[in-house]
Design a protein around this motif. Structure first.
Motif, PDB file in Angstrom:
ATOM      1  N   VAL A   1     -13.725   9.591  -2.943  1.00 49.88           N
ATOM      2  CA  VAL A   1     -13.475  10.535  -1.852  1.00 49.88           C
ATOM      3  C   VAL A   1     -12.076  10.394  -1.264  1.00 49.88           C
ATOM      4  O   VAL A   1     -11.617  11.291  -0.558  1.00 49.88           O
ATOM      5  CB  VAL A   1     -14.526  10.382  -0.722  1.00 49.88           C
ATOM      6  N   ASN A   2     -11.381   9.275  -1.526  1.00 51.13           N
ATOM      7  CA  ASN A   2     -10.029   9.105  -0.987  1.00 51.13           C
ATOM      8  C   ASN A   2      -9.330   7.964  -1.714  1.00 51.13           C
ATOM      9  O   ASN A   2      -9.916   7.297  -2.570  1.00 51.13           O
ATOM     10  CB  ASN A   2     -10.067   8.831   0.517  1.00 51.13           C
ATOM     11  N   SER A   3      -8.066   7.765  -1.376  1.00 49.00           N
ATOM     12  CA  SER A   3      -7.296   6.638  -1.892  1.00 49.00           C
ATOM     13  C   SER A   3      -6.756   5.835  -0.726  1.00 49.00           C
ATOM     14  O   SER A   3      -6.451   6.385   0.339  1.00 49.00           O
ATOM     15  CB  SER A   3      -6.149   7.111  -2.791  1.00 49.00           C
ATOM     16  N   THR A   4      -6.641   4.523  -0.918  1.00 44.21           N
ATOM     17  CA  THR A   4      -6.138   3.613   0.119  1.00 44.21           C
ATOM     18  C   THR A   4      -5.193   2.613  -0.535  1.00 44.21           C
ATOM     19  O   THR A   4      -5.523   1.434  -0.675  1.00 44.21           O
ATOM     20  CB  THR A   4      -7.299   2.884   0.820  1.00 44.21           C
ATOM     21  N   PRO A   5      -4.008   3.030  -0.935  1.00 45.92           N
ATOM     22  CA  PRO A   5      -3.141   2.163  -1.741  1.00 45.92           C
ATOM     23  C   PRO A   5      -2.712   0.878  -1.049  1.00 45.92           C
ATOM     24  O   PRO A   5      -2.582  -0.163  -1.713  1.00 45.92           O
ATOM     25  CB  PRO A   5      -1.939   3.058  -2.047  1.00 45.92           C
ATOM     26  N   ARG A   6      -2.513   0.897   0.263  1.00 44.97           N
ATOM     27  CA  ARG A   6      -2.022  -0.313   0.925  1.00 44.97           C
ATOM     28  C   ARG A   6      -3.151  -1.313   1.181  1.00 44.97           C
ATOM     29  O   ARG A   6      -2.951  -2.528   1.081  1.00 44.97           O
ATOM     30  CB  ARG A   6      -1.291   0.031   2.233  1.00 44.97           C
ATOM     31  N   ILE A   7      -4.335  -0.815   1.510  1.00 39.65           N
ATOM     32  CA  ILE A   7      -5.494  -1.708   1.609  1.00 39.65           C
ATOM     33  C   ILE A   7      -5.792  -2.311   0.241  1.00 39.65           C
ATOM     34  O   ILE A   7      -6.039  -3.516   0.108  1.00 39.65           O
ATOM     35  CB  ILE A   7      -6.719  -0.959   2.165  1.00 39.65           C
TER      36      ILE A   7
ATOM     37  N   THR B   1      -0.869  -1.506  15.954  1.00 43.16           N
ATOM     38  CA  THR B   1       0.033  -2.202  15.029  1.00 43.16           C
ATOM     39  C   THR B   1       1.360  -2.525  15.695  1.00 43.16           C
ATOM     40  O   THR B   1       1.898  -3.632  15.532  1.00 43.16           O
ATOM     41  CB  THR B   1       0.253  -1.350  13.769  1.00 43.16           C
ATOM     42  N   ASP B   2       1.907  -1.574  16.463  1.00 42.59           N
ATOM     43  CA  ASP B   2       3.160  -1.820  17.187  1.00 42.59           C
ATOM     44  C   ASP B   2       3.045  -3.063  18.069  1.00 42.59           C
ATOM     45  O   ASP B   2       3.933  -3.931  18.068  1.00 42.59           O
ATOM     46  CB  ASP B   2       3.508  -0.624  18.084  1.00 42.59           C
ATOM     47  N   LEU B   3       1.968  -3.136  18.850  1.00 42.87           N
ATOM     48  CA  LEU B   3       1.813  -4.237  19.798  1.00 42.87           C
ATOM     49  C   LEU B   3       1.643  -5.575  19.076  1.00 42.87           C
ATOM     50  O   LEU B   3       2.179  -6.601  19.509  1.00 42.87           O
ATOM     51  CB  LEU B   3       0.603  -3.977  20.699  1.00 42.87           C
ATOM     52  N   ALA B   4       0.902  -5.565  17.965  1.00 43.33           N
ATOM     53  CA  ALA B   4       0.701  -6.807  17.217  1.00 43.33           C
ATOM     54  C   ALA B   4       2.014  -7.311  16.619  1.00 43.33           C
ATOM     55  O   ALA B   4       2.351  -8.500  16.724  1.00 43.33           O
ATOM     56  CB  ALA B   4      -0.336  -6.588  16.120  1.00 43.33           C
ATOM     57  N   LEU B   5       2.763  -6.410  15.998  1.00 42.36           N
ATOM     58  CA  LEU B   5       4.033  -6.824  15.395  1.00 42.36           C
ATOM     59  C   LEU B   5       5.047  -7.220  16.463  1.00 42.36           C
ATOM     60  O   LEU B   5       5.850  -8.146  16.254  1.00 42.36           O
ATOM     61  CB  LEU B   5       4.581  -5.703  14.515  1.00 42.36           C
ATOM     62  N   SER B   6       4.999  -6.553  17.608  1.00 41.00           N
ATOM     63  CA  SER B   6       5.909  -6.933  18.703  1.00 41.00           C
ATOM     64  C   SER B   6       5.611  -8.343  19.183  1.00 41.00           C
ATOM     65  O   SER B   6       6.537  -9.114  19.482  1.00 41.00           O
ATOM     66  CB  SER B   6       5.777  -5.937  19.858  1.00 41.00           C
TER      67      SER B   6
ATOM     68  N   ASN C   1      -0.889   1.870   8.308  1.00 43.73           N
ATOM     69  CA  ASN C   1      -0.569   0.769   9.215  1.00 43.73           C
ATOM     70  C   ASN C   1      -0.855  -0.590   8.595  1.00 43.73           C
ATOM     71  O   ASN C   1      -0.183  -1.574   8.925  1.00 43.73           O
ATOM     72  CB  ASN C   1      -1.308   0.950  10.535  1.00 43.73           C
ATOM     73  N   VAL C   2      -1.820  -0.674   7.694  1.00 41.29           N
ATOM     74  CA  VAL C   2      -1.980  -1.900   6.908  1.00 41.29           C
ATOM     75  C   VAL C   2      -0.700  -2.146   6.113  1.00 41.29           C
ATOM     76  O   VAL C   2      -0.211  -3.280   6.018  1.00 41.29           O
ATOM     77  CB  VAL C   2      -3.203  -1.798   5.985  1.00 41.29           C
ATOM     78  N   GLY C   3      -0.145  -1.089   5.563  1.00 44.86           N
ATOM     79  CA  GLY C   3       1.110  -1.214   4.843  1.00 44.86           C
ATOM     80  C   GLY C   3       2.246  -1.721   5.709  1.00 44.86           C
ATOM     81  O   GLY C   3       3.097  -2.498   5.245  1.00 44.86           O
ATOM     82  N   ARG C   4       2.278  -1.294   6.955  1.00 43.24           N
ATOM     83  CA  ARG C   4       3.321  -1.787   7.868  1.00 43.24           C
ATOM     84  C   ARG C   4       3.222  -3.305   8.052  1.00 43.24           C
ATOM     85  O   ARG C   4       4.232  -3.998   8.104  1.00 43.24           O
ATOM     86  CB  ARG C   4       3.197  -1.100   9.225  1.00 43.24           C
ATOM     87  N   VAL C   5       1.992  -3.805   8.160  1.00 42.95           N
ATOM     88  CA  VAL C   5       1.793  -5.252   8.322  1.00 42.95           C
ATOM     89  C   VAL C   5       2.217  -5.991   7.052  1.00 42.95           C
ATOM     90  O   VAL C   5       2.919  -7.013   7.110  1.00 42.95           O
ATOM     91  CB  VAL C   5       0.322  -5.562   8.677  1.00 42.95           C
TER      92      VAL C   5
ATOM     93  N   TRP D   1       5.954  -6.044   6.849  1.00 46.58           N
ATOM     94  CA  TRP D   1       6.530  -6.984   7.817  1.00 46.58           C
ATOM     95  C   TRP D   1       6.459  -8.410   7.266  1.00 46.58           C
ATOM     96  O   TRP D   1       7.432  -9.170   7.346  1.00 46.58           O
ATOM     97  CB  TRP D   1       5.775  -6.890   9.145  1.00 46.58           C
ATOM     98  N   LEU D   2       5.326  -8.778   6.702  1.00 48.74           N
ATOM     99  CA  LEU D   2       5.174 -10.121   6.137  1.00 48.74           C
ATOM    100  C   LEU D   2       6.098 -10.315   4.943  1.00 48.74           C
ATOM    101  O   LEU D   2       6.753 -11.364   4.808  1.00 48.74           O
ATOM    102  CB  LEU D   2       3.719 -10.341   5.712  1.00 48.74           C
ATOM    103  N   ASP D   3       6.180  -9.315   4.074  1.00 51.80           N
ATOM    104  CA  ASP D   3       7.047  -9.426   2.900  1.00 51.80           C
ATOM    105  C   ASP D   3       8.511  -9.554   3.295  1.00 51.80           C
ATOM    106  O   ASP D   3       9.256 -10.359   2.722  1.00 51.80           O
ATOM    107  CB  ASP D   3       6.870  -8.197   2.000  1.00 51.80           C
ATOM    108  N   ALA D   4       8.927  -8.762   4.274  1.00 59.49           N
ATOM    109  CA  ALA D   4      10.343  -8.763   4.671  1.00 59.49           C
ATOM    110  C   ALA D   4      10.777 -10.111   5.230  1.00 59.49           C
ATOM    111  O   ALA D   4      11.959 -10.463   5.170  1.00 59.49           O
ATOM    112  CB  ALA D   4      10.597  -7.659   5.701  1.00 59.49           C
ATOM    113  N   ARG D   5       9.836 -10.871   5.744  1.00 60.50           N
ATOM    114  CA  ARG D   5      10.160 -12.175   6.341  1.00 60.50           C
ATOM    115  C   ARG D   5       9.743 -13.337   5.444  1.00 60.50           C
ATOM    116  O   ARG D   5       9.776 -14.484   5.876  1.00 60.50           O
ATOM    117  CB  ARG D   5       9.489 -12.277   7.717  1.00 60.50           C
ATOM    118  N   GLY D   6       9.331 -13.013   4.229  1.00 64.24           N
ATOM    119  CA  GLY D   6       8.936 -14.061   3.303  1.00 64.24           C
ATOM    120  C   GLY D   6       7.696 -14.817   3.731  1.00 64.24           C
ATOM    121  O   GLY D   6       7.524 -15.989   3.369  1.00 64.24           O
TER     122      GLY D   6
END
Length: 474
Positions: free
Chosen positions: A28-34, A154-159, A264-268, A271-276
């Motif tokens: 019924v859908n795709s969720t590539p980042r999950i 997601t904004d608040l968690a990453l902040s 938003n899972v992709g954003r997290v 963020w983790l990848d960019a900081r190693g």
């Protein structure tokens, strides 16, 4: 194996059914980042909730205990937030801790989050929060934040993560409202180029099922309110066509809410990848329970049928867990607390009841690791609730069979205005009947299976300390 203690990120959604996740074979859908979490980690095929409601499940996840121990048995029973949780144990061991988003276990003194260095949670709509311009509560008080809740959380968690310095490990719970009803997509409702496939059991007539199941008011055709769909069906539709129209409208909005979660899972992850930090972070994606997406003609959850019982769980920690794995064993939400603590090298508290599955995932498990679970115990406490009239019940599920006892507690009492409903049993052969269409409890050929499951359920009730009242039969 990394010697650094892993960071922990738990992304928890509300009512996200496994069959609306690509990694679980969604049509019924795709969720590539999950799905990326599964590709870089492990997918759990048999993770189950022990009480399929938002508040009770969240309490079990935090405390590692069943509902009768943590006290959150229904949507109306708030948590005693002072009880130990996996987060309080991580904090005591030197972790920085935070929760952002949906709490939904009561508010006020004794019920607001405890054991967190930082908390900022949704309030309003009876603890559910709003999709648009949601009201948040923190130690500083209440405030409205403009925007869409899934993005804001997601904004608040990453902040918060950006404020951390030093080498201390951290744990953040990113708890989304989505895709809980009412379904309000970020981009507005968008008609799909193709219709969403109907589940095979959409027209289920419940022919062999108990009266307890048949009286539940969860049918899309009759009980899904038009205000949830925000529009009325075209005039002149017959019963079947109107039911399909309601299903399509519901699924359009539901899947659009899921799309925002996936992004938003992709954003997290990014963020983790960019900081190693991805390799040394225990990243979990899950929903607090399953959800009927037209299966058996239903929406919502509560009942011990597979679509409600089954929780999606995907997990990665590349420094310790091999990528691309599939965990086939029986796991419940009560198991998560001990598993997270073992991954972090932190001792659980004695009252935690779950089985740590961490030894199943790492290359060199402890020789004292607990044996795989033979089955799982479930109990739904609300009875004949005003919204869905779901019956109180408990049961036991193994890899091959499921036994359910509807004890219907509290009905027929003087002054309640309810009829009296007798206790009822159901038994399903999950191998021959994976869609749970045929209740075989009364079939003589299943007498031995029925007796074995009843004995196993009684044993598990005794083990976890949930011995039913004599009025509940078993």
């Amino acid at each position: 194996m990394s010697e650094r203690r892993p960071n922990v990120v738990m992304i928890l959604t509300d009512d996200h059914a496994s069959r609306a996740i690509g990694a679980y074979g969604s049509v019924v859908n795709s969720t590539p980042r999950i799905d990326e979490i599964a590709r870089r980690g492990v997918l759990f095929q048999n993770c189950f909730v022990t009480n399929s409601l938002c508040s009770p499940s969240r309490a079990s996840i935090l405390t590692g205990t069943y509902s009768h121990v943590n006290g959150v048995t229904t949507l109306e029973t708030p948590i005693d937030a002072s009880q130990p949780t996996f987060v309080s144990q991580l904090k005591a061991a030197g972790y920085r801790t935070a929760i952002v988003g949906k709490w939904h276990m009561g508010h006020g003194p004794g019920h607001d989050p405890e054991g967190f260095d930082f908390w900022d949670v949704l309030v309003g709509s009876e603890g559910q929060g709003e999709y648009w311009n949601p009201l948040f509560l923190s130690e500083a008080g209440e405030r409205t934040v403009e925007g869409y809740a899934t993005d804001i959380i997601t904004d608040l968690a990453l902040s918060w993560l950006e404020t951390l310095d030093g080498d201390d490990p951290w744990c953040v719970l990113i708890y989304h409202k989505a895709p809980h009803r009412p379904w309000e997509p970020r981009e507005g409702s968008r008609p799909r180029a193709e219709s969403v496939p109907l589940p095979a059991t959409f027209d289920d007539d419940y022919a062999t099922r108990s009266a307890s199941v048949r009286r539940a008011t969860m049918r899309i055709a009759e009980h899904l309110a038009l205000e949830d769909l925000k529009t009325a069906p075209p005039a002149g539709l017959g019963y079947e066509d109107a039911a399909i129209w309601k299903y399509q409208r519901f699924m359009e909005d539901y899947l659009d809410c899921v799309r925002a979660v996936d992004e938003n899972v992709g954003r997290v992850i990014d963020w983790l990848d960019a900081r190693g930090r991805f390799d040394d972070t225990l990243l979990m994606y899950a929903s607090d329970q399953g959800f009927f997406l037209g299966d058996h003609g239903w929406f919502d959850k509560r009942l011990m049928f597979e679509e409600s019982l089954r929780m999606p769980l995907l997990l990665s920690l590349p420094s310790q867990v091999e990528a691309g794995g599939v965990h086939e064993g029986i796991v419940t939400n009560v198991d998560w607390a001990q598993s997270i603590l073992q991954a972090a090298g932190v001792e659980p508290v004695e009252r935690m009841q779950g089985r740590s599955f961490w030894g199943d995932l790492v290359a060199s498990p402890s020789p004292s690791a607990p044996p795989p679970a033979h089955g799982m115990y479930y109990r739904y406490w609300e009875n004949d609730d005003a919204s869905h009239r779901a019956p109180a019940h408990y049961g036991y599920r193994t890899r091959t069979h499921k036994l359910i006892y509807y004890y219907n507690d509290g009905l027929g009492l003087p002054g309640t205005g309810h009829f009296t409903y007798p206790p009822e049993w159901e038994l399903y052969d999950l191998v021959r009947d994976p869609e749970e269409l045929h209740n075989v409890y009364g079939d003589p050929s299943y007498a031995d299976v029925r007796d074995e499951l009843t004995a196993a359920m009684r044993s598990e009730q005794a083990r976890v300390g949930d011995l039913p009242h004599p009025s509940q039969g078993v």
